[in-house]
Design an enzyme around this catalytic site. Structure first.
Site, PDB file in Angstrom:
ATOM      1  N   LYS A 116       0.680  -0.966   0.132  1.00 31.40           N
ATOM      2  CA  LYS A 116       0.366  -0.375   0.123  1.00 31.40           C
ATOM      3  C   LYS A 116       1.005   1.445   0.111  1.00 31.40           C
ATOM      4  O   LYS A 116       1.994   1.121   0.212  1.00 31.40           O
ATOM      5  CB  LYS A 116      -0.570   0.317   1.018  1.00 31.40           C
ATOM      6  CG  LYS A 116      -2.133  -1.292   1.536  1.00 31.40           C
ATOM      7  CD  LYS A 116      -3.195  -0.522   2.419  1.00 31.40           C
ATOM      8  CE  LYS A 116      -4.394  -1.762   2.278  1.00 31.40           C
ATOM      9  NZ  LYS A 116      -5.381  -1.142   3.301  1.00 31.40           N
TER      10      LYS A 116
ATOM     11  N   SER B 218     -10.015   4.987   8.667  1.00 30.59           N
ATOM     12  CA  SER B 218      -8.933   6.175   8.722  1.00 30.59           C
ATOM     13  C   SER B 218      -8.942   6.446   7.239  1.00 30.59           C
ATOM     14  O   SER B 218      -8.415   7.588   6.864  1.00 30.59           O
ATOM     15  CB  SER B 218      -7.592   4.944   8.387  1.00 30.59           C
ATOM     16  OG  SER B 218      -7.537   4.098  10.096  1.00 30.59           O
TER      17      SER B 218
HETATM   18  O1  PNS Z   1      -6.620  -2.559   9.181  1.00 36.21           O
HETATM   19  P1  PNS Z   1      -6.876  -2.870   8.552  1.00 36.21           P
HETATM   20  O2  PNS Z   1      -6.640  -2.004   7.345  1.00 36.21           O
HETATM   21  O3  PNS Z   1      -8.825  -3.736   8.063  1.00 36.21           O
HETATM   22  O4  PNS Z   1      -6.810  -4.372   8.440  1.00 36.21           O
HETATM   23  C1  PNS Z   1      -6.779  -5.139   7.791  1.00 36.21           C
HETATM   24  C2  PNS Z   1      -5.911  -6.392   8.248  1.00 36.21           C
HETATM   25  C3  PNS Z   1      -4.425  -5.821   8.610  1.00 36.21           C
HETATM   26  C4  PNS Z   1      -5.734  -7.012   9.840  1.00 36.21           C
HETATM   27  C5  PNS Z   1      -5.518  -7.255   7.488  1.00 36.21           C
HETATM   28  O5  PNS Z   1      -5.179  -6.167   5.940  1.00 36.21           O
HETATM   29  C6  PNS Z   1      -4.058  -8.274   7.258  1.00 36.21           C
HETATM   30  O6  PNS Z   1      -4.635  -9.448   8.654  1.00 36.21           O
HETATM   31  N1  PNS Z   1      -3.389  -8.360   6.700  1.00 36.21           N
HETATM   32  C7  PNS Z   1      -2.086  -8.846   6.944  1.00 36.21           C
HETATM   33  C8  PNS Z   1      -1.755  -9.920   5.880  1.00 36.21           C
HETATM   34  C9  PNS Z   1      -2.718 -11.863   6.426  1.00 36.21           C
HETATM   35  O7  PNS Z   1      -2.780 -12.433   7.203  1.00 36.21           O
HETATM   36  N2  PNS Z   1      -3.436 -11.195   5.709  1.00 36.21           N
HETATM   37  C10 PNS Z   1      -4.784 -13.004   5.789  1.00 36.21           C
HETATM   38  C11 PNS Z   1      -5.517 -12.868   6.214  1.00 36.21           C
HETATM   39  S1  PNS Z   1      -7.047 -13.564   5.571  1.00 36.21           S
END
Ligand code: PNS
Length: 162
Positions: A41, A132
């Site tokens: 990102k 956010s």
């Molecule tokens: O605040 P957000 O952006 O909604 O958080 C999203 C988050 C960080 C929880 C999600 O993108 C995440 O867990 N990313 C890490 C990569 C991962 O584990 N992906 C598989 C999740 S099923």
């Protein structure tokens, strides 16, 4: 020891995030606020800046004796949770529209690591539209965001965006 992680991008931290910290902290002895180092990102704030803002704002939050640790991670959330011996992943749900995305993540995370449960908490109604992304957009276009993000975060946004 009941240990959870509260993962997210936190770019930036909102009062909705703090509401979830406040609501979830009585359920755990220790909670790690886990800031995702999302290289793919294009975040407004660096991971260090996001962690620093959370660290500065947190003392004003009632965390009911739960120890709060602020850390960052890359890679899978479940791998980070496992490495910290956490048994739960905390996520906030603001509205029904969040549910489908959150359910998919929770089920995938459970498939990846069945021993870690996702705990959903309902955010306060007053934060049901706070994200956010929306805060950055509104602020950038000159709209008022008081009461929706911590003052310190607003000051940092002003520094970055004006
Ligand atoms: O605040 P957000 O952006 O909604 O958080 C999203 C988050 C960080 C929880 C999600 O993108 C995440 O867990 N990313 C890490 C990569 C991962 O584990 N992906 C598989 C999740 S099923």
């Amino acid at each position: 020891m009941r240990r959870a992680i509260f993962p997210g991008s936190f770019d930036p931290l909102t009062n909705g995030h703090l509401d979830i910290v406040k609501r979830s902290s009585p359920l755990f002895d220790e909670m790690i606020i886990a800031v995702l180092n999302n290289a793919d990102k294009d975040p407004l704030f660096s991971v260090e800046e996001r962690c620093s803002m959370i660290r500065q704002v947190l003392p004003a939050v009632n965390t009911s004796g739960c120890d709060i640790i602020i850390d960052s991670f890359s890679g899978l959330t479940v791998d980070f949770a496992r490495s910290r011996f956490a048994s739960a992943i905390v996520r906030g749900i603001r509205a029904v529209s969040d549910y489908e995305y959150e359910l998919r993540m929770a089920l995938m995370n459970r498939r990846l690591e069945p021993s870690i449960e996702t705990v959903f908490l309902m955010a306060g109604e007053e934060f049901s539209y706070v994200s956010s992304t929306l805060m950055k957009q509104v602020f950038k276009l000159g709209g008022r965001v008081e009461g929706l993000i911590p003052e310190l975060v607003e000051a940092q946004m002003r520094r970055k965006m004006t």
